[in-house]
Design a protein around this motif. Structure first.
Motif, PDB file in Angstrom:
ATOM      1  N   LEU A  26       2.870 -11.547  -8.345  1.00 29.86           N
ATOM      2  CA  LEU A  26       3.968 -10.818  -7.725  1.00 29.86           C
ATOM      3  C   LEU A  26       4.778 -10.135  -8.825  1.00 29.86           C
ATOM      4  O   LEU A  26       5.260 -10.801  -9.749  1.00 29.86           O
ATOM      5  CB  LEU A  26       4.855 -11.785  -6.938  1.00 29.86           C
ATOM      6  N   ALA A  27       4.909  -8.804  -8.733  1.00 31.64           N
ATOM      7  CA  ALA A  27       5.706  -8.057  -9.719  1.00 31.64           C
ATOM      8  C   ALA A  27       7.059  -7.731  -9.100  1.00 31.64           C
ATOM      9  O   ALA A  27       7.133  -7.164  -8.009  1.00 31.64           O
ATOM     10  CB  ALA A  27       4.988  -6.762 -10.099  1.00 31.64           C
ATOM     11  N   ASP A  28       8.109  -8.138  -9.790  1.00 28.65           N
ATOM     12  CA  ASP A  28       9.471  -7.915  -9.321  1.00 28.65           C
ATOM     13  C   ASP A  28      10.105  -6.849 -10.229  1.00 28.65           C
ATOM     14  O   ASP A  28      10.255  -7.064 -11.431  1.00 28.65           O
ATOM     15  CB  ASP A  28      10.213  -9.253  -9.418  1.00 28.65           C
ATOM     16  N   PHE A  29      10.417  -5.700  -9.651  1.00 33.33           N
ATOM     17  CA  PHE A  29      10.924  -4.563 -10.450  1.00 33.33           C
ATOM     18  C   PHE A  29      12.419  -4.722 -10.687  1.00 33.33           C
ATOM     19  O   PHE A  29      13.188  -4.903  -9.731  1.00 33.33           O
ATOM     20  CB  PHE A  29      10.643  -3.247  -9.713  1.00 33.33           C
ATOM     21  N   LYS A  65      -8.014   8.257  -2.986  1.00 34.85           N
ATOM     22  CA  LYS A  65      -8.905   9.201  -3.676  1.00 34.85           C
ATOM     23  C   LYS A  65      -9.967   8.459  -4.494  1.00 34.85           C
ATOM     24  O   LYS A  65     -10.618   9.048  -5.355  1.00 34.85           O
ATOM     25  CB  LYS A  65      -8.089  10.108  -4.622  1.00 34.85           C
ATOM     26  N   GLY A  66     -10.084   7.163  -4.293  1.00 35.33           N
ATOM     27  CA  GLY A  66     -11.171   6.407  -4.915  1.00 35.33           C
ATOM     28  C   GLY A  66     -10.842   5.764  -6.253  1.00 35.33           C
ATOM     29  O   GLY A  66     -11.728   5.226  -6.919  1.00 35.33           O
ATOM     30  N   ILE A  67      -9.565   5.806  -6.670  1.00 37.17           N
ATOM     31  CA  ILE A  67      -9.181   5.162  -7.936  1.00 37.17           C
ATOM     32  C   ILE A  67      -8.856   3.684  -7.652  1.00 37.17           C
ATOM     33  O   ILE A  67      -8.043   3.397  -6.768  1.00 37.17           O
ATOM     34  CB  ILE A  67      -7.928   5.846  -8.551  1.00 37.17           C
ATOM     35  N   LYS A  68      -9.466   2.788  -8.419  1.00 36.93           N
ATOM     36  CA  LYS A  68      -9.198   1.354  -8.210  1.00 36.93           C
ATOM     37  C   LYS A  68      -7.899   0.970  -8.920  1.00 36.93           C
ATOM     38  O   LYS A  68      -7.751   1.185 -10.121  1.00 36.93           O
ATOM     39  CB  LYS A  68     -10.353   0.522  -8.772  1.00 36.93           C
ATOM     40  N   THR A  69      -6.949   0.419  -8.145  1.00 36.07           N
ATOM     41  CA  THR A  69      -5.670   0.022  -8.731  1.00 36.07           C
ATOM     42  C   THR A  69      -5.402  -1.450  -8.431  1.00 36.07           C
ATOM     43  O   THR A  69      -6.060  -2.053  -7.584  1.00 36.07           O
ATOM     44  CB  THR A  69      -4.485   0.854  -8.181  1.00 36.07           C
ATOM     45  N   HIS A  70      -4.374  -1.990  -9.090  1.00 35.29           N
ATOM     46  CA  HIS A  70      -4.035  -3.403  -8.877  1.00 35.29           C
ATOM     47  C   HIS A  70      -3.129  -3.601  -7.651  1.00 35.29           C
ATOM     48  O   HIS A  70      -2.855  -4.725  -7.266  1.00 35.29           O
ATOM     49  CB  HIS A  70      -3.396  -4.010 -10.138  1.00 35.29           C
ATOM     50  N   PHE A  71      -2.694  -2.517  -7.015  1.00 37.25           N
ATOM     51  CA  PHE A  71      -1.729  -2.603  -5.918  1.00 37.25           C
ATOM     52  C   PHE A  71      -2.317  -3.300  -4.678  1.00 37.25           C
ATOM     53  O   PHE A  71      -3.412  -2.975  -4.249  1.00 37.25           O
ATOM     54  CB  PHE A  71      -1.261  -1.194  -5.534  1.00 37.25           C
ATOM     55  N   ILE A  72      -1.539  -4.228  -4.100  1.00 38.30           N
ATOM     56  CA  ILE A  72      -1.948  -4.836  -2.816  1.00 38.30           C
ATOM     57  C   ILE A  72      -0.952  -4.426  -1.719  1.00 38.30           C
ATOM     58  O   ILE A  72      -1.305  -3.711  -0.807  1.00 38.30           O
ATOM     59  CB  ILE A  72      -2.057  -6.375  -2.913  1.00 38.30           C
ATOM     60  N   ASP A  73       0.301  -4.885  -1.829  1.00 34.24           N
ATOM     61  CA  ASP A  73       1.302  -4.521  -0.821  1.00 34.24           C
ATOM     62  C   ASP A  73       2.701  -4.858  -1.339  1.00 34.24           C
ATOM     63  O   ASP A  73       2.849  -5.299  -2.484  1.00 34.24           O
ATOM     64  CB  ASP A  73       1.021  -5.212   0.531  1.00 34.24           C
ATOM     65  N   ASN A  74       3.703  -4.629  -0.476  1.00 33.98           N
ATOM     66  CA  ASN A  74       5.095  -4.855  -0.854  1.00 33.98           C
ATOM     67  C   ASN A  74       5.738  -5.905   0.043  1.00 33.98           C
ATOM     68  O   ASN A  74       6.127  -5.597   1.165  1.00 33.98           O
ATOM     69  CB  ASN A  74       5.915  -3.556  -0.726  1.00 33.98           C
ATOM     70  N   PRO A  75       5.896  -7.144  -0.440  1.00 34.44           N
ATOM     71  CA  PRO A  75       6.587  -8.140   0.383  1.00 34.44           C
ATOM     72  C   PRO A  75       8.059  -7.787   0.586  1.00 34.44           C
ATOM     73  O   PRO A  75       8.632  -8.082   1.638  1.00 34.44           O
ATOM     74  CB  PRO A  75       6.456  -9.451  -0.395  1.00 34.44           C
ATOM     75  N   THR A  76       8.697  -7.164  -0.389  1.00 30.03           N
ATOM     76  CA  THR A  76      10.067  -6.648  -0.252  1.00 30.03           C
ATOM     77  C   THR A  76      10.079  -5.282  -0.961  1.00 30.03           C
ATOM     78  O   THR A  76       9.173  -4.984  -1.736  1.00 30.03           O
ATOM     79  CB  THR A  76      11.128  -7.565  -0.917  1.00 30.03           C
ATOM     80  N   PRO A  77      11.134  -4.481  -0.741  1.00 32.87           N
ATOM     81  CA  PRO A  77      11.113  -3.129  -1.330  1.00 32.87           C
ATOM     82  C   PRO A  77      11.086  -3.085  -2.861  1.00 32.87           C
ATOM     83  O   PRO A  77      10.674  -2.077  -3.430  1.00 32.87           O
ATOM     84  CB  PRO A  77      12.405  -2.494  -0.799  1.00 32.87           C
ATOM     85  N   ASN A  78      11.523  -4.129  -3.538  1.00 34.70           N
ATOM     86  CA  ASN A  78      11.439  -4.068  -5.003  1.00 34.70           C
ATOM     87  C   ASN A  78      10.380  -5.022  -5.571  1.00 34.70           C
ATOM     88  O   ASN A  78      10.400  -5.342  -6.759  1.00 34.70           O
ATOM     89  CB  ASN A  78      12.801  -4.296  -5.671  1.00 34.70           C
ATOM     90  N   GLN A  79       9.462  -5.446  -4.686  1.00 32.20           N
ATOM     91  CA  GLN A  79       8.384  -6.326  -5.144  1.00 32.20           C
ATOM     92  C   GLN A  79       7.024  -5.776  -4.739  1.00 32.20           C
ATOM     93  O   GLN A  79       6.867  -5.207  -3.658  1.00 32.20           O
ATOM     94  CB  GLN A  79       8.538  -7.723  -4.547  1.00 32.20           C
ATOM     95  N   ARG A  81       2.909  -7.010  -4.608  1.00 31.27           N
ATOM     96  CA  ARG A  81       1.834  -7.981  -4.859  1.00 31.27           C
ATOM     97  C   ARG A  81       0.703  -7.212  -5.502  1.00 31.27           C
ATOM     98  O   ARG A  81       0.329  -6.130  -5.035  1.00 31.27           O
ATOM     99  CB  ARG A  81       1.382  -8.646  -3.550  1.00 31.27           C
ATOM    100  N   VAL A  82       0.187  -7.754  -6.596  1.00 34.36           N
ATOM    101  CA  VAL A  82      -0.856  -7.045  -7.346  1.00 34.36           C
ATOM    102  C   VAL A  82      -2.021  -7.979  -7.652  1.00 34.36           C
ATOM    103  O   VAL A  82      -1.848  -9.200  -7.712  1.00 34.36           O
ATOM    104  CB  VAL A  82      -0.305  -6.456  -8.678  1.00 34.36           C
ATOM    105  N   LYS A  83      -3.192  -7.379  -7.856  1.00 36.96           N
ATOM    106  CA  LYS A  83      -4.349  -8.174  -8.284  1.00 36.96           C
ATOM    107  C   LYS A  83      -4.112  -8.607  -9.727  1.00 36.96           C
ATOM    108  O   LYS A  83      -3.678  -7.794 -10.557  1.00 36.96           O
ATOM    109  CB  LYS A  83      -5.620  -7.331  -8.210  1.00 36.96           C
ATOM    110  N   ALA A  84      -4.387  -9.871 -10.019  1.00 40.34           N
ATOM    111  CA  ALA A  84      -4.200 -10.365 -11.388  1.00 40.34           C
ATOM    112  C   ALA A  84      -5.223  -9.708 -12.297  1.00 40.34           C
ATOM    113  O   ALA A  84      -6.418  -9.700 -12.005  1.00 40.34           O
ATOM    114  CB  ALA A  84      -4.371 -11.880 -11.404  1.00 40.34           C
ATOM    115  N   VAL A  85      -4.748  -9.103 -13.380  1.00 42.69           N
ATOM    116  CA  VAL A  85      -5.658  -8.492 -14.356  1.00 42.69           C
ATOM    117  C   VAL A  85      -5.204  -8.881 -15.759  1.00 42.69           C
ATOM    118  O   VAL A  85      -4.060  -9.270 -15.958  1.00 42.69           O
ATOM    119  CB  VAL A  85      -5.683  -6.933 -14.269  1.00 42.69           C
ATOM    120  N   THR A  86      -6.133  -8.762 -16.699  1.00 43.57           N
ATOM    121  CA  THR A  86      -5.761  -8.894 -18.107  1.00 43.57           C
ATOM    122  C   THR A  86      -5.480  -7.486 -18.609  1.00 43.57           C
ATOM    123  O   THR A  86      -6.382  -6.639 -18.646  1.00 43.57           O
ATOM    124  CB  THR A  86      -6.930  -9.513 -18.916  1.00 43.57           C
TER     125      THR A  86
END
Ligand code: TMP
Ligand code: ASP
Length: 248
Positions: A26-29, A65-79, A81-86
């Motif tokens: 979870l990324a919190d901006f 457009k076919g670009i793979k990103t870490h984005f999943i969804d937004n549990p709140t407007p400033n958060q 959820r992302v796929k864990a990556v190194t």
């Protein structure tokens, strides 16, 4: 703080939390703003929500457009959820127009349209001041393989083109942008981090004055004022463009 979640890492603009699922973070901006390797510090009201919203929309546009990103969804407007990556410790910068460090280091005039987009790699290392790297330095430092550098360069140019087109629909010129990539558990390269007015230079097409046209973090870096209004205006224009409906 985000409920009872355990903090994995706190950066200058975001906090990353571990979730119940090891594949998801979870990324919190944050509203915090820094410049010049955190020598300048401040806060931009509502930046966390605005940058999270802009970033989320851009990641969805790119995914369509076919670009793979870490984005999943937004549990709140400033958060987000992302796929864990190194994260690869490389800042990939694509420039369409000369500005910032390119002008300072080469003498190119601010606003000069480049003959073709320029891709640059910087070492993500605050202690060293994020130095510019050559391709061979990337190999010597074993930061990425030749194949990974080729893939990242190709992706960065594709992303730049797609976002240039998107921002044009918003009446905004994409001057340059910073991208970060990460490897997932299958060693796939995903676009990660954020894409926002903190990490792009965005100029308002309706304005010609070199200070008034700035809609990005240069307003903070150069003390141009009206930062919140500029970020809010980018969000406003970005969310107005509708995403195509999925067919399933
Ligand atoms: P620069 O001209 O200062 O090298 O910046 C190029 C682009 O990269 C600009 O859009 C701002 C972005 N950027 C970051 O996102 N993080 C950074 O630490 C720096 C230095 C630049
Ligand atoms: N990433 C820079 C910092 O560390 C900010 C910037 O100039 O974008 O403060």
């Amino acid at each position: 703080m985000s409920g009872n979640l355990q903090k994995l890492y706190e950066g200058k603009a975001k906090i990353l939390y571990i979730t119940d699922n090891p594949e998801i973070l979870l990324a919190d901006f944050k509203d915090d703003a820094t410049a010049f390797n955190a020598q300048k510090k401040g806060s931009i009201i509502d930046k966390g929500r605005i940058n999270c919203s802009i970033s989320s929309k851009l990641f969805q546009i790119l995914a369509n457009k076919g670009i793979k990103t870490h984005f999943i969804d937004n549990p709140t407007p400033n958060q987000m959820r992302v796929k864990a990556v190194t994260i690869l410790p490389i800042e990939v910068i694509v420039r369409n127009i000369a500005a910032g460090s390119l002008c300072q280091q080469t003498g190119l005039e601010l606003g000069k349209v480049l003959l073709k987009p320029l891709v640059e790699f910087y070492y993500k290392n605050d202690q060293l001041g994020d130095p510019l790297l050559t391709r061979d330095r990337l190999y010597v430092m074993q930061l990425a393989t030749a194949e990974q550098v080729d893939t990242i360069t190709h992706l960065a140019l594709q992303i730049n083109k797609l976002l240039q087109e998107f921002f044009q629909q918003c009446g905004i010129t994409l001057v340059d942008l910073k991208l970060e990539f990460g490897l997932d558990s299958q060693q796939q390269i995903l676009l990660a981090d954020e894409i926002s007015p903190d990490t792009c230079r965005l100029w308002d097409n309706a304005k010609t004055d070199p200070n008034q046209r700035v809609m990005d973090k240069d307003r903070f870096r150069k003390d141009l004022g009206n930062i919140e209004d500029a970020y809010q205006e980018v969000l406003h224009r970005v969310i107005q463009v509708t995403l195509p409906q999925k067919n399933n």
